[in-house]
Motif scaffolding. Structure first.
Motif, short mmCIF file in Angstrom:
data_model
loop_
_atom_site.label_atom_id
_atom_site.label_comp_id
_atom_site.label_asym_id
_atom_site.label_seq_id
_atom_site.Cartn_x
_atom_site.Cartn_y
_atom_site.Cartn_z
N GLU A 100 45.66 39.85 45.82
CA GLU A 100 45.26 38.69 44.44
C GLU A 100 46.87 39.47 44.03
O GLU A 100 47.09 38.65 42.75
N ARG A 102 50.78 39.21 43.52
CA ARG A 102 52.32 37.98 43.11
C ARG A 102 53.00 38.60 42.65
O ARG A 102 54.27 38.15 43.45
N ASN A 103 53.60 39.78 42.11
CA ASN A 103 54.64 39.95 41.12
C ASN A 103 55.39 41.41 42.00
O ASN A 103 54.97 42.05 43.31
N LEU A 107 54.16 44.17 44.87
CA LEU A 107 54.08 44.11 46.02
C LEU A 107 55.09 45.34 46.75
O LEU A 107 54.59 46.31 47.66
N ASP A 128 53.11 33.05 51.84
CA ASP A 128 52.42 32.50 50.12
C ASP A 128 51.80 34.09 49.60
O ASP A 128 51.62 34.01 48.44
N ARG A 129 51.89 35.31 50.09
CA ARG A 129 51.81 36.73 49.33
C ARG A 129 50.75 36.51 49.49
O ARG A 129 49.73 37.08 48.31
N SER A 130 49.60 36.06 50.31
CA SER A 130 47.98 35.91 49.71
C SER A 130 47.56 37.26 49.82
O SER A 130 46.21 37.49 50.37
N GLU A 164 50.89 43.16 36.02
CA GLU A 164 50.77 41.39 36.06
C GLU A 164 49.93 41.30 34.91
O GLU A 164 49.61 42.84 34.24
#
Length: 164
Positions: A100, A102-103, A107, A128-130, A164
């Motif tokens: 979840e 995305r920052n 990460l 896509d960093r998923s 986040e």
């Protein structure tokens, strides 16, 4: 001050590292170390990201303590796994963990945590960093879901709240 000394801690670290690597505190090494400590951060300033948002410092401290405890217990577990490898070889496997986060700072923190905890290796981040592909030292097929849930709860959830 920020223009000439954009990262004072980095400058101090570079200065000390210069002196340690040269194993000398002569006047020449002190001057060269000072030049390196002042020039390198100025030249690299455009490449540095701005500091990330930091919320919930108490949660950050608790995460650091959890990671410290996990480093010790995982190192012991990997050590015992290596000692008993003759009787029961470790079952290393790759695990895809959906993310979840995305920052970029979060990460990077998750990547460092994964790296320092023995028995896990950060192998690949989805474009896509998923999701992240991890290699786990010893994991049964039956325990993959519990590993993913533990990883997300222990590391990703606090980082989500902090960044986040």
């Amino acid at each position: 001050m920020n223009r000439w000394l954009p990262a004072p801690w980095l400058s101090a670290g570079l200065f000390v590292l210069w002196l340690l690597l040269n194993q000398s505190v002569s006047l020449g090494q002190l001057l060269l170390g000072a030049v390196v400590a002042l020039v390198v951060p100025v030249l690299m300033a455009p490449l540095r990201q701005r500091a990330g948002p930091l919320r919930h410092p108490g949660l950050l401290l608790r995460l650091i303590l959890h990671v410290g405890l996990d480093v010790v217990t995982a190192a012991l577990g990997v050590g015992l796994g290596m000692l008993s490898a003759g009787r029961r070889p470790p079952r290393g496997r790759f695990v895809v963990v959906p993310l979840e986060l995305r920052n970029a700072h979060a990460l990077a923190s998750l990547a460092m945590i994964t790296t320092v905890v023995a028995g896990t290796v950060w192998s690949e981040l989805a474009p896509d960093r998923s999701a992240v592909l991890l290699h786990v030292f010893d994991l049964d097929d039956d325990h993959e879901a519990s590993f993913i849930a533990h990883f997300k709860q222990r590391y990703e959830r606090p980082l989500l709240e902090i960044f986040e």
